[in-house]
Design an enzyme around this catalytic site. Structure first.
Site, PDB file in Angstrom:
ATOM      1  N   ARG A   8      39.701 -28.280 -30.598  1.00 16.48           N
ATOM      2  CA  ARG A   8      38.581 -27.739 -31.367  1.00 16.48           C
ATOM      3  C   ARG A   8      37.787 -28.892 -31.965  1.00 16.48           C
ATOM      4  O   ARG A   8      38.214 -29.538 -32.912  1.00 16.48           O
ATOM      5  CB  ARG A   8      39.112 -26.810 -32.463  1.00 16.48           C
ATOM      6  CG  ARG A   8      39.749 -25.548 -31.895  1.00 16.48           C
ATOM      7  CD  ARG A   8      40.526 -24.787 -32.926  1.00 16.48           C
ATOM      8  NE  ARG A   8      39.705 -24.354 -34.035  1.00 16.48           N
ATOM      9  CZ  ARG A   8      40.195 -23.747 -35.105  1.00 16.48           C
ATOM     10  NH1 ARG A   8      41.471 -23.522 -35.216  1.00 16.48           N
ATOM     11  NH2 ARG A   8      39.396 -23.389 -36.092  1.00 16.48           N
ATOM     12  N   GLY A  58      44.530 -15.842 -37.354  1.00 14.46           N
ATOM     13  CA  GLY A  58      44.363 -16.930 -36.403  1.00 14.46           C
ATOM     14  C   GLY A  58      43.088 -17.697 -36.669  1.00 14.46           C
ATOM     15  O   GLY A  58      42.523 -17.643 -37.764  1.00 14.46           O
ATOM     16  N   CYS A  59      42.620 -18.413 -35.659  1.00 19.80           N
ATOM     17  CA  CYS A  59      41.412 -19.218 -35.794  1.00 19.80           C
ATOM     18  C   CYS A  59      40.260 -18.379 -36.329  1.00 19.80           C
ATOM     19  O   CYS A  59      39.935 -17.317 -35.785  1.00 19.80           O
ATOM     20  CB  CYS A  59      41.031 -19.809 -34.443  1.00 19.80           C
ATOM     21  SG  CYS A  59      39.423 -20.617 -34.425  1.00 19.80           S
ATOM     22  N   TYR A  60      39.636 -18.853 -37.380  1.00 16.21           N
ATOM     23  CA  TYR A  60      38.594 -18.038 -38.006  1.00 16.21           C
ATOM     24  C   TYR A  60      37.322 -17.947 -37.182  1.00 16.21           C
ATOM     25  O   TYR A  60      36.482 -17.090 -37.436  1.00 16.21           O
ATOM     26  CB  TYR A  60      38.298 -18.473 -39.429  1.00 16.21           C
ATOM     27  CG  TYR A  60      38.084 -19.945 -39.728  1.00 16.21           C
ATOM     28  CD1 TYR A  60      37.468 -20.816 -38.840  1.00 16.21           C
ATOM     29  CD2 TYR A  60      38.501 -20.469 -40.947  1.00 16.21           C
ATOM     30  CE1 TYR A  60      37.271 -22.155 -39.149  1.00 16.21           C
ATOM     31  CE2 TYR A  60      38.307 -21.806 -41.268  1.00 16.21           C
ATOM     32  CZ  TYR A  60      37.689 -22.645 -40.373  1.00 16.21           C
ATOM     33  OH  TYR A  60      37.488 -23.970 -40.674  1.00 16.21           O
ATOM     34  N   TRP A  61      37.147 -18.791 -36.177  1.00 10.83           N
ATOM     35  CA  TRP A  61      35.958 -18.678 -35.331  1.00 10.83           C
ATOM     36  C   TRP A  61      35.903 -17.296 -34.660  1.00 10.83           C
ATOM     37  O   TRP A  61      34.871 -16.637 -34.649  1.00 10.83           O
ATOM     38  CB  TRP A  61      35.962 -19.741 -34.250  1.00 10.83           C
ATOM     39  CG  TRP A  61      35.813 -21.148 -34.741  1.00 10.83           C
ATOM     40  CD1 TRP A  61      35.465 -21.560 -35.991  1.00 10.83           C
ATOM     41  CD2 TRP A  61      36.008 -22.337 -33.962  1.00 10.83           C
ATOM     42  NE1 TRP A  61      35.438 -22.935 -36.042  1.00 10.83           N
ATOM     43  CE2 TRP A  61      35.759 -23.426 -34.825  1.00 10.83           C
ATOM     44  CE3 TRP A  61      36.370 -22.572 -32.641  1.00 10.83           C
ATOM     45  CZ2 TRP A  61      35.864 -24.761 -34.384  1.00 10.83           C
ATOM     46  CZ3 TRP A  61      36.474 -23.891 -32.204  1.00 10.83           C
ATOM     47  CH2 TRP A  61      36.223 -24.973 -33.059  1.00 10.83           C
TER      48      TRP A  61
END
Length: 231
Positions: A8, A58-61
């Site tokens: 990332r 999980g990943c905030y994206w």
């Protein structure tokens, strides 16, 4: 295999080695397909006016990308919940030692979409509630799956809906989603906000998050909106 966090790079060029690793190393982490999460037996009774909800998944994206396409949602901020303000920066949280979880703060109008309906989206398409301290390629307690109710009504509805889903056994593995106490929310870096909107061709977004947004449109068309709610 490329290290998890090196996959990332917000706002930067993607190293060629990492691009090769995307197809070779990032097999799904036992992920289940999207689920048509049922309507809540106990719906939320919320007073008029904008409300706030916090979800860790999980990943905030990807979480931000999904909730930003919901009718009735006026803001989605990526950030951290669960730890101290002093440690709430991206690099420190990424060590997995601060007690934070990557999360989103959702501002919504309950006249258009209620808290229990946000829970349907969270469990159905925004995250996999059976993955313990991870989500897809990302591992560590900062990627745990958690509901963070704000106030007694959200807490009541969250407990009831989690119990409802566990009884239905819709997933192949047990639900590990936690209900955590509200301890504050800390926005993440500016370059991480509206990330999927600003970086639609980022390899991480293409590999993991486009499918979630497509699943939202397919699974919950009644709440889908094509525009991305930008901050």
């Amino acid at each position: 295999m490329i290290a998890r966090r090196s996959l990332r790079w917000p706002g930067a060029a993607i190293p060629a080695l990492a691009l090769l690793a995307l197809s070779a190393c990032l097999a799904p982490a036992h992920a289940d397909a999207p689920v048509q999460a049922p309507a809540a037996v106990i719906p939320a009774h919320e007073a008029p006016g904008l409300k706030t909800a916090v979800f860790a998944g999980g990943c905030y994206w990807g979480m931000e990308a999904v909730f930003s396409h919901l009718k009735g949602v006026t803001s989605v901020v990526s950030g951290f919940e669960g730890g101290r303000a002093a440690d709430a920066d991206y690099e420190t949280v990424s060590t997995g030692t601060t007690g934070h979880a990557e999360s989103i703060r959702v501002t919504y109008d309950p006249a258009r979409i209620r808290y229990d309906q946000l829970l349907q989206v969270f469990f159905g398409v925004a995250s996999d509630p059976t993955q313990l301290n991870r989500q897809e390629p990302d591992e560590g307690p900062q990627y745990r799956n958690a509901l963070v109710p704000i106030g007694p009504e959200q807490a009541r509805v969250a407990r009831a809906y989690l119990a409802q889903l566990k009884a239905l056994k819709l997933w192949k593995r047990p639900i590990v989603t936690r209900i955590e106490p509200w301890r504050g929310f800390y926005p993440g870096p500016a370059e991480h906000q509206d990330f999927a909107f600003r970086n639609p061709r980022h390899p991480y977004i293409l590999r993991w998050d486009v499918a979630r947004v497509e699943a939202l449109q397919r699974t919950f068309p009644q709440w889908w909106k094509p525009d991305f709610t930008r901050n």
